[in-house]
Design a protein around this motif. Structure first.
Motif, short mmCIF file in Angstrom:
data_model
loop_
_atom_site.label_atom_id
_atom_site.label_comp_id
_atom_site.label_asym_id
_atom_site.label_seq_id
_atom_site.Cartn_x
_atom_site.Cartn_y
_atom_site.Cartn_z
N ALA A 56 0.82 -1.74 0.11
CA ALA A 56 0.06 -0.31 -0.43
C ALA A 56 0.96 1.39 -0.07
O ALA A 56 2.24 0.97 0.39
CB ALA A 56 -1.23 0.17 0.79
N LEU A 92 -3.20 -2.74 -2.31
CA LEU A 92 -4.52 -1.85 -1.17
C LEU A 92 -4.71 -0.86 -1.62
O LEU A 92 -5.67 -0.21 -0.85
CB LEU A 92 -4.35 -1.87 0.31
CG LEU A 92 -3.76 -3.38 0.67
CD1 LEU A 92 -3.51 -3.88 1.64
CD2 LEU A 92 -5.08 -5.02 0.05
N ASP A 99 -4.68 6.21 6.38
CA ASP A 99 -5.43 5.66 6.13
C ASP A 99 -5.22 3.75 5.36
O ASP A 99 -5.45 2.80 5.54
CB ASP A 99 -6.48 6.46 5.21
CG ASP A 99 -7.38 7.94 5.54
OD1 ASP A 99 -7.04 7.31 6.32
OD2 ASP A 99 -7.55 8.42 4.56
N TYR A 100 -3.97 4.69 4.09
CA TYR A 100 -3.47 3.34 3.78
C TYR A 100 -1.89 2.71 4.90
O TYR A 100 -2.40 1.00 4.24
CB TYR A 100 -3.07 3.61 2.68
CG TYR A 100 -3.40 3.76 1.44
CD1 TYR A 100 -4.42 2.56 0.55
CD2 TYR A 100 -4.44 5.13 1.51
CE1 TYR A 100 -5.32 3.28 -0.25
CE2 TYR A 100 -5.36 5.84 1.15
CZ TYR A 100 -6.04 3.90 0.03
OH TYR A 100 -6.87 4.64 -1.08
N ARG A 135 -2.51 1.74 8.46
CA ARG A 135 -3.45 1.32 8.48
C ARG A 135 -4.37 -0.29 8.24
O ARG A 135 -4.19 -1.19 8.16
CB ARG A 135 -5.08 2.18 9.10
CG ARG A 135 -5.88 1.27 10.32
CD ARG A 135 -7.13 1.86 10.20
NE ARG A 135 -7.98 1.11 11.57
CZ ARG A 135 -8.73 1.54 12.28
NH1 ARG A 135 -9.23 3.21 11.80
NH2 ARG A 135 -10.26 1.24 12.63
N LYS A 136 -5.14 0.16 6.58
CA LYS A 136 -5.22 -1.42 5.72
C LYS A 136 -4.62 -2.21 5.98
O LYS A 136 -4.53 -3.06 5.84
CB LYS A 136 -5.51 -0.15 4.63
CG LYS A 136 -6.92 0.16 4.27
CD LYS A 136 -6.50 0.55 2.59
CE LYS A 136 -8.39 0.92 2.01
NZ LYS A 136 -8.10 1.06 0.82
N LEU A 137 -3.23 -1.75 5.46
CA LEU A 137 -2.11 -2.87 5.44
C LEU A 137 -1.75 -4.10 6.74
O LEU A 137 -1.54 -4.44 7.14
CB LEU A 137 -0.94 -1.64 4.98
CG LEU A 137 0.39 -2.87 5.11
CD1 LEU A 137 0.19 -3.58 3.62
CD2 LEU A 137 1.66 -1.83 4.35
N ASP A 158 -3.92 -3.90 8.84
CA ASP A 158 -5.06 -4.89 9.62
C ASP A 158 -5.10 -6.17 8.28
O ASP A 158 -5.13 -7.41 9.22
CB ASP A 158 -6.16 -4.36 9.23
CG ASP A 158 -6.44 -2.97 10.08
OD1 ASP A 158 -6.17 -2.70 11.17
OD2 ASP A 158 -7.41 -2.16 9.78
N VAL A 159 -4.71 -5.75 7.46
CA VAL A 159 -4.28 -7.30 6.65
C VAL A 159 -2.99 -8.01 7.58
O VAL A 159 -3.41 -9.52 7.13
CB VAL A 159 -4.16 -6.56 4.62
CG1 VAL A 159 -3.90 -7.57 3.93
CG2 VAL A 159 -5.24 -6.85 4.59
N CYS A 178 1.63 2.33 10.61
CA CYS A 178 1.66 0.97 10.95
C CYS A 178 2.34 0.08 12.02
O CYS A 178 1.41 -0.55 12.58
CB CYS A 178 2.27 0.45 9.48
SG CYS A 178 2.16 0.47 7.99
#
Length: 145
Positions: free
Chosen positions: A6, A32, A44-45, A47-49, A51-52, A75
């Protein structure tokens, strides 16, 4: 290996280069986002990374932004993530060997494509040494308690 990647808007070109190269190398890659041309916020990105990777959907993560600093901070807000900001292969290898890093971050404005690939190669090919390092890594999850 399953790898999530991401970035923010400053690093979409490097993200695409690394994603395509990783796929050519035989890895399963989850991109992502974002798409090129979108102005986005790196937290935002990050956090996405995080979480995955923390959910186990990906074994490792690659986080990119202009400097790598902001997205690495994002992260690391997840206690399951050990994201290391790297700029050359030795720091990427040591992040795995000594710190059991599960995500690396790089800055697209600071790290070119070939150096980024060298960092990713070191990150993916280095095993965690365990031993005396395990005790230290275990403490990372409990720093807030």
């Amino acid at each position: 290996m399953r790898i999530a990647i991401a970035s923010d808007h400053a690093a979409t070109d490097l993200k695409a280069e690394l994603r395509d190269w990783l796929i050519e190398e035989g890895h399963e890659v989850a991109d992502l986002g974002p798409e090129p041309g979108e102005s986005v916020d790196y937290p935002d990105y990050g956090r996405k990374l995080a979480d995955v990777v923390s959910e186990g959907t990906a074994e490792r993560g690659i986080a990119l932004c202009g400097s790598g600093i902001g997205i690495s901070m994002a992260c690391n807000r997840n206690p399951e993530i050990r994201c290391a900001l790297v700029s050359e292969p030795l720091s990427a290898a040591l992040a795995r060997e000594h710190n059991d890093a599960n995500v690396i971050a790089m800055g697209a404005r600071l790290t070119g494509g070939e150096m980024a690939k060298a960092c990713v190669t070191a990150f993916l090919s280095t095993d965690f040494a365990g031993g005396r390092h395990q005790r230290r890594v275990d403490k990372l999850s409990f720093l807030e308690n």
